[in-house]
Write a protein that holds these residues in place. Structure first.
Motif, PDB file in Angstrom:
ATOM      1  N   HIS A   1       8.805 -39.861 -33.063  1.00 10.87           N
ATOM      2  CA  HIS A   1       7.376 -40.053 -32.807  1.00 10.87           C
ATOM      3  C   HIS A   1       7.121 -40.380 -31.333  1.00 10.87           C
ATOM      4  CE1 HIS A   1       8.763 -44.197 -33.345  1.00 10.87           C
ATOM      5  NE2 HIS A   1       7.726 -44.543 -32.607  1.00 10.87           N
ATOM      6  N   GLY A   2       8.098 -40.963 -30.674  1.00  5.01           N
ATOM      7  CA  GLY A   2       7.950 -41.295 -29.257  1.00  5.01           C
ATOM      8  C   GLY A   2       7.910 -40.051 -28.379  1.00  5.01           C
ATOM      9  N   PHE A   3       8.398 -38.935 -28.898  1.00  2.00           N
ATOM     10  CA  PHE A   3       8.370 -37.668 -28.163  1.00  2.00           C
ATOM     11  C   PHE A   3       7.189 -36.806 -28.593  1.00  2.00           C
ATOM     12  CE2 PHE A   3      12.670 -39.122 -27.840  1.00  2.00           C
ATOM     13  CZ  PHE A   3      13.107 -38.722 -26.591  1.00  2.00           C
ATOM     14  N   GLY A   4       6.404 -37.315 -29.511  1.00  2.49           N
ATOM     15  CA  GLY A   4       5.283 -36.540 -30.015  1.00  2.49           C
ATOM     16  C   GLY A   4       5.642 -35.733 -31.242  1.00  2.49           C
TER      17      GLY A   4
ATOM     18  N   THR B   1      12.921 -42.307 -33.416  1.00  3.38           N
ATOM     19  CA  THR B   1      12.494 -42.020 -32.042  1.00  3.38           C
ATOM     20  C   THR B   1      11.618 -40.779 -31.910  1.00  3.38           C
ATOM     21  OG1 THR B   1      14.557 -40.798 -31.720  1.00  3.38           O
ATOM     22  CG2 THR B   1      14.544 -43.092 -31.032  1.00  3.38           C
TER      23      THR B   1
ATOM     24  N   GLU C   1      19.041 -40.729 -24.319  1.00  2.00           N
ATOM     25  CA  GLU C   1      17.588 -40.787 -24.119  1.00  2.00           C
ATOM     26  C   GLU C   1      16.835 -40.338 -25.372  1.00  2.00           C
ATOM     27  OE1 GLU C   1      15.863 -37.249 -21.844  1.00  2.00           O
ATOM     28  OE2 GLU C   1      17.937 -37.320 -21.119  1.00  2.00           O
TER      29      GLU C   1
ATOM     30  N   ARG D   1      12.386 -30.740 -25.993  1.00  2.00           N
ATOM     31  CA  ARG D   1      12.969 -31.522 -24.900  1.00  2.00           C
ATOM     32  C   ARG D   1      14.491 -31.399 -24.911  1.00  2.00           C
ATOM     33  NH1 ARG D   1      10.194 -36.177 -22.961  1.00  2.00           N
ATOM     34  NH2 ARG D   1      12.228 -36.846 -22.131  1.00  2.00           N
TER      35      ARG D   1
ATOM     36  N   SER E   1      18.027 -40.914 -28.628  1.00  2.00           N
ATOM     37  CA  SER E   1      18.257 -41.813 -29.756  1.00  2.00           C
ATOM     38  C   SER E   1      19.239 -42.906 -29.347  1.00  2.00           C
ATOM     39  CB  SER E   1      18.829 -41.025 -30.947  1.00  2.00           C
ATOM     40  OG  SER E   1      19.290 -41.912 -31.930  1.00  2.00           O
TER      41      SER E   1
ATOM     42  N   LEU F   1      10.436 -33.109 -29.715  1.00  2.00           N
ATOM     43  CA  LEU F   1      11.756 -33.646 -29.383  1.00  2.00           C
ATOM     44  C   LEU F   1      12.768 -32.513 -29.261  1.00  2.00           C
ATOM     45  CD1 LEU F   1      13.451 -36.798 -30.732  1.00  2.00           C
ATOM     46  CD2 LEU F   1      14.666 -34.646 -30.950  1.00  2.00           C
TER      47      LEU F   1
END
Lengths: 489, 227
Positions: A74-77, A72, A49, A85, A51, A82
């Motif tokens: 940037h997709g988590f902010g 990836t 989830e 998370r 990468s 990241l």
């Protein structure tokens, strides 16, 4: 590229969490603290989830889960979000985690394994800012470079306990004294050389093949087959915005022998005509030795189209001309072989034959290292001898002395008839012809180091001949023999 | 046929020849004294230049390298096609743009001819330098045409005992070394030029870098002569 290295251990305490998957993880924890093979695969599945490109690096105690989070994060902010998370992810699974995030796999692994304490904490994370891996590595022990036991022991024996003192040393000196893995690991950790790791899920292999019921014996038929296959091969890449960087062509003969060749590209392409042209060029030198019953084209390496175009040839102004240049390099390399089309890399080696190295153009730019700057200090000794033959006190810097424009691949033995007391030649015979030396300069004494085996000791002279030409001669000090080595043409 | 008619025909021929290819401009040969010798005041882009010398060691490669660097001076790449494996990059001065230098090592003549042809046809290439002594003159004609397409300057160093009759190059220059002691000098003769009259001669000083070796010694013969 941003690589996140996860050094994971299974906890031995606490209750198993509610999730079925992690319950089995905890059950496994009773057997080992380091995730085993089956568990590794499941952890890798789980962490996808974060990468799409993940893999286990190393074996045994040093095994770590590595993720390329560059595309990836940037997709988590952002990276910080990241990492948070990921922390929650490890806690849910009751994993002890030491995490490092850096530009390179080598740096991330080094920091994760040797950063602070070797004992894994519940959660320990260190983020190396982009481009700062050298500073992060400097304080780490040499073992962080993932070297073999022998190399690590040799380094420690010579007093190199940490990576920092190694970094400013001349590359040539390191190459002379240590196995190649040392420079490779340093370069990989610093990002000068790319480092690959085996992906948990292999990337799809793009290939297209064709088999004939009978056999074909003509190159034209083979080319027609490639023409048919290439669009099929390129279409999925086109959809992903990627291009071919290396292409394999494999032919199956009637006797089931396989003949392969690889075509490399300076920058990735989706141009079927261009690829076909390169394959044809190569076919000119790889003639068909027997009728063939099948052919296969496979993409060995693919790259994003746009990124490569920006990186390479930034210094060549018009893009059309850059394309033409890339095509030239690819065509030359395709027909003559990669080793025949080279860029010049100066080497700090005073043995004339080894003073430069031809590095194939069709290699990642980072590994070529061709520079226009001055050469670093040499690991070899070089002396400028006085007329009496005594070595001068100061070593002459590289490039201070003229070198011939033409160097004979092998020094040509000559007969010297007259030599001045100071060692200067006055008359010699070369190729059955007698040459008179009008004026000479030297000697310039060149010696190689003992660590290279039998050392070379030569006194070089630049000589002006009576017909006005200038050549480069040397006397081998060990045998006293004379050689012609080059021309100042 | 009167001299005036002959002169008129020569002029017409020059005009036709000079308009044969696209006008790519003129670059310096890398040396002012050589530029003054050349009819266009330098080397015309999109042309072939032959540097003839009787034997290696005459200075022809040095002059051709200077010209190559000048032709590639505006960021263009340059190509050296090395048939004999003699080209020695450490001879280049330290400020040479090595990152734009491509060396092609060829094992056979046909490979070298093909590589030169490909490089000369490539748009954006500044200069292509090669050394080929025995070459079919028609091959040079092909190279000349290839250079006209791209605007590259082709530089061909040839070590020949006899000058070939036919000439398809834009310029043919003869390099003859001088055996005078002191600063290295060569005489450069314009043997053939598409534009302008041949026959002019200049003396060119080839620089030896400052170096820290002991001073030169004269041979006994020269010392005796001096005495």
């Amino acid at each position: 590229m941003r690589i996140l290295c996860l050094r994971l251990r299974l906890r031995h305490d606490g209750e198993p969490p509610g999730r079925e998957r992690t319950a089995s993880l905890h059950h496994a924890a009773a057997r080992a603290t380091v995730p085993d093979g089956a568990l590794r695969a499941r952890l890798a599945d789980d962490v996808e989830e974060f990468s799409p490109l993940i893999g286990w690096v190393g074996a045994g105690e040093s095994a770590s889960l590595c993720l390329d989070v560059g595309p990836t994060a940037h997709g988590f902010g952002g990276e910080a979000a990241l990492v948070e998370r990921l922390r929650a992810w490890t806690e849910q699974r009751r994993l002890l985690a030491t995490v490092a995030l850096a530009d390179t796999l080598g740096a991330a692994w080094a920091v994760a394994h040797c950063g602070e304490s070797e004992e894994p904490a519940t959660w320990r994370c260190r983020v190396i800012p982009p481009g700062r891996q050298a500073a992060a590595l400097a304080t780490l022990p040499v073992a962080a470079l993932r070297l073999s036991f022998g190399t690590t022991a040799l380094l420690q024996e010579l007093g190199f306990s940490h990576i920092g003192p190694l970094l400013p040393l001349p590359r040539e000196a390191l190459a002379e004294r240590f196995p190649p893995e040392l420079l490779l690991r340093i370069d990989q950790a610093l990002g000068k050389v790319p480092e690959l790791f085996a992906a948990h899920r292999p990337l799809p292999v793009w290939e297209a093949k064709l088999a004939w019921e009978g056999s074909i014996a003509s190159a034209e038929s083979l080319v027609a087959a490639w023409q048919h296959l290439l669009p099929q091969l390129l279409e999925p890449l086109r959809q992903r915005g990627r291009g071919v960087a290396r292409l394999l062509a494999e032919q199956t003969g009637e006797s089931h022998t396989l003949r392969r060749f690889v075509v490399g590209l300076l920058r990735p392409t989706l141009d079927a005509d261009h690829l076909l042209g390169l394959l044809q060029l190569r076919l000119e030198t790889e003639r068909l030795r027997e009728p063939i019953v099948g052919t296969r084209l496979a993409v060995l390496e693919e790259s994003p189209l746009a990124v490569q175009q920006q990186v390479l040839f930034a210094d060549l102004a018009p893009p059309v001309e850059s394309q033409a240049w890339a095509t030239l390099v690819e065509r030359l390399s395709g027909r003559l072989g990669h080793e025949a089309v080279v860029r010049v890399r100066p080497r700090a080696d005073h043995q004339p034959e080894r003073a430069w190295q031809g590095v194939p153009w069709l290699q990642p730019r980072e590994t070529n290292g061709a520079t226009n700057g001055p050469v670093k200090a040499s690991p070899l000794r070089k002396r400028s001898a006085s007329r009496q033959g005594a070595p001068a006190a100061d070593a002459v810097p590289s490039h201070a002395l003229p070198r011939p424009t033409l160097l004979l691949p092998r020094p040509q033995p000559i007969r010297v008839f007259a030599v001045a007391p100071q060692g200067h030649p006055h008359r010699f015979e070369s190729g059955g012809r007698e040459q008179q030396v009008v004026e000479s300069w030297g000697p310039e004494r060149l010696e190689t180091g003992w660590w290279r085996g039998p050392s070379l000791r030569r006194d070089y002279f630049r000589a002006l001949l009576d017909d006005g030409r200038r050549c480069w001669l040397f006397r081998e000090l060990r045998s006293g023999r004379w050689f012609l080595h080059g021309w100042f043409d | 046929m009167t001299p005036n008619t002959l002169e008129q025909l020569r002029e017409d021929l020059r005009r036709v020849e000079s308009n044969a290819g696209k006008a790519w401009g003129v670059v310096s040969s890398g040396r002012e004294v050589v530029d003054r010798l050349l009819p266009a005041g330098g080397l015309r882009r999109g042309t072939l230049v032959e540097w003839l010398a009787s034997e290696p060691g005459s200075g022809a490669t040095t002059l051709a390298l200077d010209a190559a660097r000048s032709a590639a001076g505006d960021g263009r790449p340059m190509v050296v096609v090395d048939r004999r494996g003699w080209f020695y990059p450490p001879a280049l001065s330290i400020d040479w743009p090595l990152e734009r230098l491509l060396v092609v090592r060829c094992r056979r003549d046909d490979e070298a001819f093909w590589a030169c042809d490909q490089a000369l046809r490539t748009s954006g290439v500044g200069a292509v330098l090669t050394q080929c002594d025995a070459v079919d003159e028609r091959r040079l004609r092909c190279w000349q045409l290839a250079a006209e397409q791209s605007g590259a300057v082709g530089l061909v160093v040839r070590h020949l005992a006899r000058q070939p009759e036919a000439c398809f190059s834009d310029l043919r220059l003869l390099v003859a070394p001088s055996c005078a002691v002191g600063r290295r000098r060569v005489s450069l003769t314009l043997l053939r030029a598409r534009q302008g009259r041949p026959g002019a001669v200049v003396e060119v000083a080839l620089d030896d870098h400052a170096y820290s070796l002991p001073p030169p010694t004269a041979s006994p013969r020269r010392r005796a002569a001096g005495a």
